[in-house]
Design a protein around this motif. Structure first.
Motif, PDB file in Angstrom:
ATOM      1  N   ASN A 228      -5.252  16.196   2.340  1.00  0.00           N
ATOM      2  CA  ASN A 228      -4.286  15.369   1.929  1.00  0.00           C
ATOM      3  C   ASN A 228      -4.953  14.060   0.950  1.00  0.00           C
ATOM      4  O   ASN A 228      -4.508  14.113  -0.289  1.00  0.00           O
ATOM      5  CB  ASN A 228      -3.164  14.924   2.852  1.00  0.00           C
ATOM      6  N   ALA A 229      -5.967  13.856   1.595  1.00  0.00           N
ATOM      7  CA  ALA A 229      -6.732  12.853   0.744  1.00  0.00           C
ATOM      8  C   ALA A 229      -7.202  13.150  -0.521  1.00  0.00           C
ATOM      9  O   ALA A 229      -7.414  12.466  -1.376  1.00  0.00           O
ATOM     10  CB  ALA A 229      -7.699  12.168   1.874  1.00  0.00           C
ATOM     11  N   VAL A 230      -7.854  14.177  -0.411  1.00  0.00           N
ATOM     12  CA  VAL A 230      -8.279  14.864  -1.684  1.00  0.00           C
ATOM     13  C   VAL A 230      -7.368  15.308  -2.830  1.00  0.00           C
ATOM     14  O   VAL A 230      -7.521  14.902  -3.905  1.00  0.00           O
ATOM     15  CB  VAL A 230      -9.193  16.195  -1.374  1.00  0.00           C
ATOM     16  N   GLN A 231      -6.197  15.791  -2.106  1.00  0.00           N
ATOM     17  CA  GLN A 231      -5.135  15.890  -3.261  1.00  0.00           C
ATOM     18  C   GLN A 231      -4.634  14.411  -3.851  1.00  0.00           C
ATOM     19  O   GLN A 231      -4.262  14.444  -5.031  1.00  0.00           O
ATOM     20  CB  GLN A 231      -3.983  16.628  -2.436  1.00  0.00           C
TER      21      GLN A 231
ATOM     22  N   VAL B 247       0.771  -1.270  -0.060  1.00  0.00           N
ATOM     23  CA  VAL B 247       0.131  -0.105   0.048  1.00  0.00           C
ATOM     24  C   VAL B 247       0.792   1.124   0.121  1.00  0.00           C
ATOM     25  O   VAL B 247       1.574   1.600   0.839  1.00  0.00           O
ATOM     26  CB  VAL B 247      -0.865   0.080   1.268  1.00  0.00           C
ATOM     27  N   PRO B 248       0.991   2.102  -0.791  1.00  0.00           N
ATOM     28  CA  PRO B 248       1.642   3.452  -1.211  1.00  0.00           C
ATOM     29  C   PRO B 248       1.078   4.479   0.134  1.00  0.00           C
ATOM     30  O   PRO B 248       0.066   4.527   0.206  1.00  0.00           O
ATOM     31  CB  PRO B 248       1.454   3.948  -2.394  1.00  0.00           C
ATOM     32  N   LEU B 249       2.115   5.009   0.714  1.00  0.00           N
ATOM     33  CA  LEU B 249       1.914   5.723   1.789  1.00  0.00           C
ATOM     34  C   LEU B 249       2.292   7.498   1.115  1.00  0.00           C
ATOM     35  O   LEU B 249       3.409   7.579   0.625  1.00  0.00           O
ATOM     36  CB  LEU B 249       2.838   5.716   2.869  1.00  0.00           C
ATOM     37  N   VAL B 250       1.112   8.183   0.853  1.00  0.00           N
ATOM     38  CA  VAL B 250       1.523   9.423   0.073  1.00  0.00           C
ATOM     39  C   VAL B 250       1.185  10.643   0.433  1.00  0.00           C
ATOM     40  O   VAL B 250       0.157  10.882   1.235  1.00  0.00           O
ATOM     41  CB  VAL B 250       0.419   9.244  -1.176  1.00  0.00           C
TER      42      VAL B 250
ATOM     43  N   LEU C 198      -4.786  11.125  -8.521  1.00  0.00           N
ATOM     44  CA  LEU C 198      -5.008   9.818  -9.016  1.00  0.00           C
ATOM     45  C   LEU C 198      -5.661  10.112 -10.456  1.00  0.00           C
ATOM     46  O   LEU C 198      -5.356   9.250 -11.319  1.00  0.00           O
ATOM     47  CB  LEU C 198      -5.967   9.091  -7.846  1.00  0.00           C
ATOM     48  N   ILE C 199      -6.500  10.921 -10.245  1.00  0.00           N
ATOM     49  CA  ILE C 199      -7.406  11.054 -11.700  1.00  0.00           C
ATOM     50  C   ILE C 199      -6.832  11.691 -12.629  1.00  0.00           C
ATOM     51  O   ILE C 199      -7.062  11.558 -14.062  1.00  0.00           O
ATOM     52  CB  ILE C 199      -8.718  11.794 -11.376  1.00  0.00           C
ATOM     53  N   ARG C 200      -5.653  12.527 -12.441  1.00  0.00           N
ATOM     54  CA  ARG C 200      -4.809  13.272 -13.510  1.00  0.00           C
ATOM     55  C   ARG C 200      -3.809  12.238 -14.258  1.00  0.00           C
ATOM     56  O   ARG C 200      -3.695  12.472 -15.475  1.00  0.00           O
ATOM     57  CB  ARG C 200      -3.982  14.282 -12.768  1.00  0.00           C
ATOM     58  N   GLY C 201      -3.337  11.056 -13.572  1.00  0.00           N
ATOM     59  CA  GLY C 201      -2.456  10.209 -14.384  1.00  0.00           C
ATOM     60  C   GLY C 201      -2.586   8.635 -13.876  1.00  0.00           C
ATOM     61  O   GLY C 201      -1.635   8.038 -14.590  1.00  0.00           O
TER      62      GLY C 201
ATOM     63  N   ASN D 297       5.775  12.518  -2.528  1.00  0.00           N
ATOM     64  CA  ASN D 297       6.091  11.642  -3.440  1.00  0.00           C
ATOM     65  C   ASN D 297       4.723  11.004  -4.145  1.00  0.00           C
ATOM     66  O   ASN D 297       4.289   9.878  -3.978  1.00  0.00           O
ATOM     67  CB  ASN D 297       6.377  10.397  -2.468  1.00  0.00           C
ATOM     68  N   ALA D 298       4.229  11.984  -4.829  1.00  0.00           N
ATOM     69  CA  ALA D 298       3.131  11.576  -5.557  1.00  0.00           C
ATOM     70  C   ALA D 298       3.196  10.402  -6.647  1.00  0.00           C
ATOM     71  O   ALA D 298       2.214   9.559  -6.996  1.00  0.00           O
ATOM     72  CB  ALA D 298       2.760  12.855  -6.470  1.00  0.00           C
ATOM     73  N   HIS D 299       4.685  10.008  -7.190  1.00  0.00           N
ATOM     74  CA  HIS D 299       4.713   8.931  -7.951  1.00  0.00           C
ATOM     75  C   HIS D 299       4.494   7.511  -7.530  1.00  0.00           C
ATOM     76  O   HIS D 299       4.240   6.614  -7.992  1.00  0.00           O
ATOM     77  CB  HIS D 299       6.399   9.013  -8.352  1.00  0.00           C
ATOM     78  N   ALA D 300       4.228   7.551  -5.876  1.00  0.00           N
ATOM     79  CA  ALA D 300       4.171   6.361  -5.330  1.00  0.00           C
ATOM     80  C   ALA D 300       2.500   5.940  -5.672  1.00  0.00           C
ATOM     81  O   ALA D 300       2.443   4.931  -5.280  1.00  0.00           O
ATOM     82  CB  ALA D 300       4.396   6.532  -3.593  1.00  0.00           C
ATOM     83  N   ILE D 301       1.834   6.831  -5.924  1.00  0.00           N
ATOM     84  CA  ILE D 301       0.310   6.523  -6.318  1.00  0.00           C
ATOM     85  C   ILE D 301       0.349   5.128  -7.086  1.00  0.00           C
ATOM     86  O   ILE D 301      -0.694   4.554  -6.849  1.00  0.00           O
ATOM     87  CB  ILE D 301      -0.417   7.723  -6.697  1.00  0.00           C
ATOM     88  N   ALA D 302       1.119   5.283  -8.041  1.00  0.00           N
ATOM     89  CA  ALA D 302       1.183   3.992  -9.133  1.00  0.00           C
ATOM     90  C   ALA D 302       1.121   2.657  -8.488  1.00  0.00           C
ATOM     91  O   ALA D 302       0.886   1.659  -9.175  1.00  0.00           O
ATOM     92  CB  ALA D 302       2.498   4.259  -9.986  1.00  0.00           C
ATOM     93  N   GLY D 303       1.547   2.747  -7.039  1.00  0.00           N
ATOM     94  CA  GLY D 303       1.546   1.306  -6.362  1.00  0.00           C
ATOM     95  C   GLY D 303       0.124   0.931  -5.855  1.00  0.00           C
ATOM     96  O   GLY D 303       0.086  -0.095  -5.269  1.00  0.00           O
ATOM     97  N   TYR D 304      -0.795   1.672  -6.223  1.00  0.00           N
ATOM     98  CA  TYR D 304      -2.108   1.507  -5.477  1.00  0.00           C
ATOM     99  C   TYR D 304      -2.690  -0.070  -6.124  1.00  0.00           C
ATOM    100  O   TYR D 304      -3.733  -0.282  -5.409  1.00  0.00           O
ATOM    101  CB  TYR D 304      -3.190   2.588  -5.838  1.00  0.00           C
ATOM    102  N   LYS D 305      -2.271  -0.583  -7.234  1.00  0.00           N
ATOM    103  CA  LYS D 305      -2.980  -1.583  -7.879  1.00  0.00           C
ATOM    104  C   LYS D 305      -2.833  -2.972  -7.037  1.00  0.00           C
ATOM    105  O   LYS D 305      -3.443  -3.723  -7.132  1.00  0.00           O
ATOM    106  CB  LYS D 305      -2.342  -1.792  -9.337  1.00  0.00           C
ATOM    107  N   GLY D 306      -1.799  -2.790  -6.346  1.00  0.00           N
ATOM    108  CA  GLY D 306      -1.561  -4.115  -5.376  1.00  0.00           C
ATOM    109  C   GLY D 306      -2.730  -4.473  -4.661  1.00  0.00           C
ATOM    110  O   GLY D 306      -3.366  -5.743  -4.786  1.00  0.00           O
ATOM    111  N   ARG D 307      -3.441  -3.376  -3.895  1.00  0.00           N
ATOM    112  CA  ARG D 307      -4.478  -3.752  -3.043  1.00  0.00           C
ATOM    113  C   ARG D 307      -5.875  -2.921  -3.209  1.00  0.00           C
ATOM    114  O   ARG D 307      -6.996  -3.126  -2.722  1.00  0.00           O
ATOM    115  CB  ARG D 307      -4.061  -3.570  -1.478  1.00  0.00           C
ATOM    116  N   GLY D 308      -5.577  -2.051  -4.389  1.00  0.00           N
ATOM    117  CA  GLY D 308      -6.579  -0.973  -4.460  1.00  0.00           C
ATOM    118  C   GLY D 308      -6.663   0.013  -3.431  1.00  0.00           C
ATOM    119  O   GLY D 308      -7.893   0.614  -3.341  1.00  0.00           O
TER     120      GLY D 308
END
Length: 337
Positions: free
Chosen positions: A324-327, A105-108, A332-335, A113-124
């Motif tokens: 932070n959650a909304v950001q 689970v990415p901690l963002v 997430l929806i940007r890329g 570290n916005a790039h870490a969002i890409a790791g969400y697919k492991g658990r959603g």
């Protein structure tokens, strides 16, 4: 394209703030659903200036068709319902402590570290860090990039809203009782919070630190750099909203206070207010309702090589949680979805 968004824990301090910020920032949502426990189902909660949402029962809600979940219901509830939402196809941005140290689970913090969002697919699931960690790492990132941080010693001054509505109510009630010569027993906190400070947040661990202090250590390493050493002392203070932190840094390379102010001022999300005069600094009372991380009292520490000290203040319900959650959702929806 509009998204379907669910806010879990919508009647709590952070959930209400999430709804407010979604409206303020015009998040592209075609539908927003407010979810909470069965005892809150059927109640109404505000959404933006004029909107009203009817609260639905989280336990009975079907997440099918929901795109994004902003979740802040407490760790035990999150452990059950965040995976359920993810299994239904939603991306869950979780504000509880339950998922933060899960390696899948990415901690963002988007500014860090916005790039870490890409790791969400492991658990959603994407984890929102602890409030005190968020504001600190936003300020530390540009300093780490400029001079390398070896060690952090931080003392926090955390408001009662970090303990939820019950914490705020206890401060208010104990303060009022003081003026009529009554004594109220501490319930939410371990000692009286009115006109007092309590060096104890969350449970004690075997090494004498509290879990809140442990969170700051491990989360800073996961978000910013695993090599950074962190020592924290977390203190609850009689303030309603806004966390403050006195941060002392030992750097790898020299960075004078003038350059430190310059790199801090250039960091997205940071506002430097640092005048060496009465009132030339920021306090929690002044940042309530503000989105930024405010930095004051930037100065050299001559007692260690390459030492630097900072005073960091932020609204813990906004940047420390809901904003932070909304950001994260915006990134997430940007890329990423």
């Amino acid at each position: 394209m509009g998204y379907r968004v669910a806010v879990v824990g919508a009647t709590g301090n952070v959930g209400r703030e999430m709804l407010q910020i979604l409206a303020e920032r015009n998040f592209p949502a075609d539908d927003v659903v407010a979810l909470a426990s069965a005892r809150s189902a059927g109640k109404q909660t505000s959404f933006g200036e004029n909107g009203v949402l009817k609260v639905q029962d989280l336990a009975k809600f079907d997440f099918k068709g929901i795109d994004i979940v902003l979740s802040s219901p407490g760790a035990k509830v999150s452990a059950e319902h965040s995976p359920r939402a993810a299994k239904a196809g939603a991306v869950v941005i979780d504000n509880t402590s339950y998922w933060r140290m899960d390696p899948d689970v990415p901690l963002v913090v988007p500014e860090v570290n916005a790039h870490a969002i890409a790791g969400y697919k492991g658990r959603g699931i994407i984890a929102n860090p602890n409030c005190s960690t968020i504001q600190m790492v936003v300020a530390l990132k540009p300093i780490h990039e400029a001079a390398g941080i070896k060690r952090v010693v931080v003392s926090t001054y955390q408001s009662t809203s970090g303990a939820g509505k019950e914490g705020m109510d206890e401060l208010l009630n104990q303060t009022k009782s003081f003026f009529v010569n009554q004594t109220l027993e501490a319930k939410k906190f371990t000692k009286g919070i009115a006109f007092n400070v309590i060096p104890h947040i969350d449970v004690f661990m075997d090494d004498g630190s509290t879990k809140e202090e442990w969170k700051m250590v491990v989360e800073t390493k996961k978000i910013l750099d695993p090599k950074i050493k962190v020592h924290a002392t977390c203190v609850r203070v009689p303030v309603f909203i806004g966390h403050a932190e006195a941060v002392n840094l030992e750097l790898e390379r020299p960075l004078d206070e003038h350059e430190a102010r310059r790199v801090l001022a250039a960091q997205p999300g940071v506002l430097v207010v640092d005048r060496r005069e009465n009132g030339g600094y920021v306090t929690p009372q002044e940042v309530t309702g503000q989105d930024g991380v405010f930095v004051s009292r930037v100065r050299t520490d001559p007692t260690v090589d390459n030492g630097l000290s900072l005073w960091i203040v932020s609204d813990n319900l906004r940047k420390g949680a809901a904003l932070n959650a909304v950001q994260i959702a915006e990134e997430l929806i940007r890329g990423y979805i």
